[in-house]
Design a protein around this motif. Structure first.
Motif, PDB file in Angstrom:
ATOM      1  N   UNK A  59     -15.450 -57.916 -53.511  1.00 22.44           N
ATOM      2  CA  UNK A  59     -14.140 -58.409 -53.944  1.00 22.44           C
ATOM      3  C   UNK A  59     -13.503 -59.290 -52.877  1.00 22.44           C
ATOM      4  N   UNK A  60     -13.743 -58.958 -51.605  1.00 24.19           N
ATOM      5  CA  UNK A  60     -13.145 -59.742 -50.513  1.00 24.19           C
ATOM      6  C   UNK A  60     -13.589 -61.195 -50.555  1.00 24.19           C
ATOM      7  N   UNK A  61     -14.823 -61.447 -50.980  1.00 23.93           N
ATOM      8  CA  UNK A  61     -15.332 -62.821 -51.071  1.00 23.93           C
ATOM      9  C   UNK A  61     -14.772 -63.531 -52.303  1.00 23.93           C
ATOM     10  N   UNK A  62     -14.734 -62.833 -53.430  1.00 23.77           N
ATOM     11  CA  UNK A  62     -14.211 -63.432 -54.664  1.00 23.77           C
ATOM     12  C   UNK A  62     -12.725 -63.735 -54.501  1.00 23.77           C
ATOM     13  N   UNK A  63     -12.004 -62.879 -53.766  1.00 24.30           N
ATOM     14  CA  UNK A  63     -10.570 -63.086 -53.558  1.00 24.30           C
ATOM     15  C   UNK A  63     -10.264 -64.392 -52.833  1.00 24.30           C
ATOM     16  N   UNK A  64     -11.176 -64.843 -51.986  1.00 18.17           N
ATOM     17  CA  UNK A  64     -10.976 -66.123 -51.287  1.00 18.17           C
ATOM     18  C   UNK A  64     -10.910 -67.266 -52.303  1.00 18.17           C
ATOM     19  N   UNK A  65     -11.806 -67.212 -53.286  1.00 18.73           N
ATOM     20  CA  UNK A  65     -11.810 -68.238 -54.331  1.00 18.73           C
ATOM     21  C   UNK A  65     -10.612 -68.068 -55.265  1.00 18.73           C
ATOM     22  N   UNK A  66     -10.227 -66.796 -55.474  1.00 16.49           N
ATOM     23  CA  UNK A  66      -9.084 -66.524 -56.344  1.00 16.49           C
ATOM     24  C   UNK A  66      -7.794 -67.113 -55.754  1.00 16.49           C
ATOM     25  N   UNK A  67      -7.677 -67.076 -54.429  1.00 16.12           N
ATOM     26  CA  UNK A  67      -6.492 -67.647 -53.777  1.00 16.12           C
ATOM     27  C   UNK A  67      -6.405 -69.160 -54.011  1.00 16.12           C
ATOM     28  N   UNK A  68      -7.568 -69.830 -54.022  1.00 11.62           N
ATOM     29  CA  UNK A  68      -7.584 -71.272 -54.323  1.00 11.62           C
ATOM     30  C   UNK A  68      -7.105 -71.510 -55.753  1.00 11.62           C
ATOM     31  N   UNK A  69      -7.625 -70.703 -56.692  1.00 13.13           N
ATOM     32  CA  UNK A  69      -7.217 -70.864 -58.090  1.00 13.13           C
ATOM     33  C   UNK A  69      -5.727 -70.578 -58.253  1.00 13.13           C
ATOM     34  N   UNK A  70      -5.224 -69.548 -57.561  1.00 13.31           N
ATOM     35  CA  UNK A  70      -3.801 -69.217 -57.635  1.00 13.31           C
ATOM     36  C   UNK A  70      -2.942 -70.370 -57.119  1.00 13.31           C
ATOM     37  N   UNK A  71      -3.378 -70.994 -56.017  1.00 16.28           N
ATOM     38  CA  UNK A  71      -2.633 -72.137 -55.464  1.00 16.28           C
ATOM     39  C   UNK A  71      -2.604 -73.287 -56.470  1.00 16.28           C
ATOM     40  N   UNK A  72      -3.728 -73.511 -57.138  1.00 15.36           N
ATOM     41  CA  UNK A  72      -3.794 -74.570 -58.156  1.00 15.36           C
ATOM     42  C   UNK A  72      -2.871 -74.244 -59.335  1.00 15.36           C
ATOM     43  N   UNK A  73      -2.845 -72.976 -59.744  1.00 11.73           N
ATOM     44  CA  UNK A  73      -1.974 -72.561 -60.857  1.00 11.73           C
ATOM     45  C   UNK A  73      -0.498 -72.712 -60.480  1.00 11.73           C
ATOM     46  N   UNK A  74      -0.155 -72.391 -59.236  1.00 13.25           N
ATOM     47  CA  UNK A  74       1.227 -72.583 -58.769  1.00 13.25           C
ATOM     48  C   UNK A  74       1.604 -74.066 -58.797  1.00 13.25           C
ATOM     49  N   UNK A  75       0.656 -74.893 -58.423  1.00 14.88           N
ATOM     50  CA  UNK A  75       0.888 -76.334 -58.405  1.00 14.88           C
ATOM     51  C   UNK A  75       1.162 -76.853 -59.818  1.00 14.88           C
ATOM     52  N   UNK A  76       0.398 -76.377 -60.786  1.00 16.23           N
ATOM     53  CA  UNK A  76       0.551 -76.829 -62.170  1.00 16.23           C
ATOM     54  C   UNK A  76       1.864 -76.345 -62.767  1.00 16.23           C
ATOM     55  N   UNK A  77       2.174 -75.057 -62.565  1.00 15.16           N
ATOM     56  CA  UNK A  77       3.336 -74.458 -63.235  1.00 15.16           C
ATOM     57  C   UNK A  77       4.620 -74.510 -62.414  1.00 15.16           C
ATOM     58  N   UNK A  78       4.483 -74.829 -61.108  1.00 16.00           N
ATOM     59  CA  UNK A  78       5.627 -74.891 -60.187  1.00 16.00           C
ATOM     60  C   UNK A  78       6.333 -73.551 -60.029  1.00 16.00           C
ATOM     61  N   UNK A  79       5.574 -72.461 -60.113  1.00 10.89           N
ATOM     62  CA  UNK A  79       6.173 -71.143 -59.858  1.00 10.89           C
ATOM     63  C   UNK A  79       6.240 -70.909 -58.350  1.00 10.89           C
ATOM     64  N   UNK A  80       7.085 -69.983 -57.956  1.00  8.63           N
ATOM     65  CA  UNK A  80       7.255 -69.705 -56.531  1.00  8.63           C
ATOM     66  C   UNK A  80       6.069 -68.909 -55.998  1.00  8.63           C
ATOM     67  N   UNK A  81       5.893 -68.963 -54.692  1.00 14.60           N
ATOM     68  CA  UNK A  81       4.743 -68.341 -54.038  1.00 14.60           C
ATOM     69  C   UNK A  81       4.647 -66.842 -54.213  1.00 14.60           C
ATOM     70  N   UNK A  82       5.769 -66.139 -54.356  1.00 19.88           N
ATOM     71  CA  UNK A  82       5.736 -64.674 -54.467  1.00 19.88           C
ATOM     72  C   UNK A  82       5.564 -64.191 -55.901  1.00 19.88           C
ATOM     73  N   UNK A  83       5.524 -65.108 -56.831  1.00 24.71           N
ATOM     74  CA  UNK A  83       5.382 -64.748 -58.248  1.00 24.71           C
ATOM     75  C   UNK A  83       3.998 -64.133 -58.498  1.00 24.71           C
ATOM     76  N   UNK A  84       3.964 -63.099 -59.358  1.00 25.41           N
ATOM     77  CA  UNK A  84       2.696 -62.459 -59.715  1.00 25.41           C
ATOM     78  C   UNK A  84       1.869 -63.442 -60.541  1.00 25.41           C
ATOM     79  N   UNK A  85       0.590 -63.612 -60.194  1.00 27.05           N
ATOM     80  CA  UNK A  85      -0.211 -64.693 -60.765  1.00 27.05           C
ATOM     81  C   UNK A  85      -0.923 -64.359 -62.076  1.00 27.05           C
TER      82      UNK A  85
END
Length: 197
Positions: A59-85
């Protein structure tokens, strides 16, 4: 075999971080659909490239990629950084990275069963032929490889020859009996969204 170097190289690649940065700079001039297209072109496509090789990673390795996807989703939706993804990804109809990996393996499996995959993939897939006529005989199930063929106890289950039958046989029968690739993809994506993380 941990694929840690590969995962780190994806996360640290100049093109991925640069793409996020550049799209972020343009975000105020773009609407959400246009931003989503850019993210798919420059970020999601990179995360999805050969991602079926990442099945069974810690999971620790997959989570690294998940953080990239989360950053991309924040960029698209403009939600704040602390928002549950999780709700944000669901709103965008994006599967989390772990489920994207499963989706890719099952899509390749479906194509192999229906003769739409390369020969070297089709040769790995063996449809189960029961010796006796049972109710489950009509279901399209796959034969898992013998335990001896799984070279190692720790990595053998991650191979396509082991993962594909295991994941395929767990699918509901209505998904396995899909008649087209598009129907299969739609049903599978909906099914994966209903599964717990």
């Amino acid at each position: 075999m941990t694929m840690a170097k590969h995962v780190n190289s994806i996360c640290k690649s100049a093109s991925l971080s640069f793409a996020l940065y550049k799209i972020g700079r343009l975000r105020s001039f773009l609407d959400q659909p246009s931003t989503e297209k850019l993210v798919h072109a420059f970020i999601t496509s990179r995360l999805d490239n050969c991602n079926s090789l990442l099945y069974g990673l810690p999971i620790s390795e997959v989570d690294k990629l998940q953080r990239i996807q989360n950053a991309a989703a924040r960029l698209v939706t403009r939600v704040k950084g602390r928002c549950h993804m999780k709700p944000v990804l669901r709103q965008l109809h994006w599967l989390p990275v772990k489920k994207r990996i499963i989706f890719k393996i099952l899509l390749i499996t479906f194509k192999a069963i229906h003769g739409l995959a390369p020969d070297y993939i089709k040769e790995i897939i063996v449809i189960r032929k029961p010796t006796r006529l049972l109710r489950s005989s009509s279901e399209l199930l796959l034969q898992p490889p013998p335990t001896i063929a799984l070279k190692t106890a720790s990595y053998g289950y991650r191979s396509f020859s082991s993962a594909a039958p295991s994941l395929w046989n767990q699918l509901p029968s209505f998904i396995r009996s899909s008649q087209s690739v598009d129907q299969f993809k739609t049903s599978l994506k909906t099914h994966l969204f209903t599964l717990p993380d």
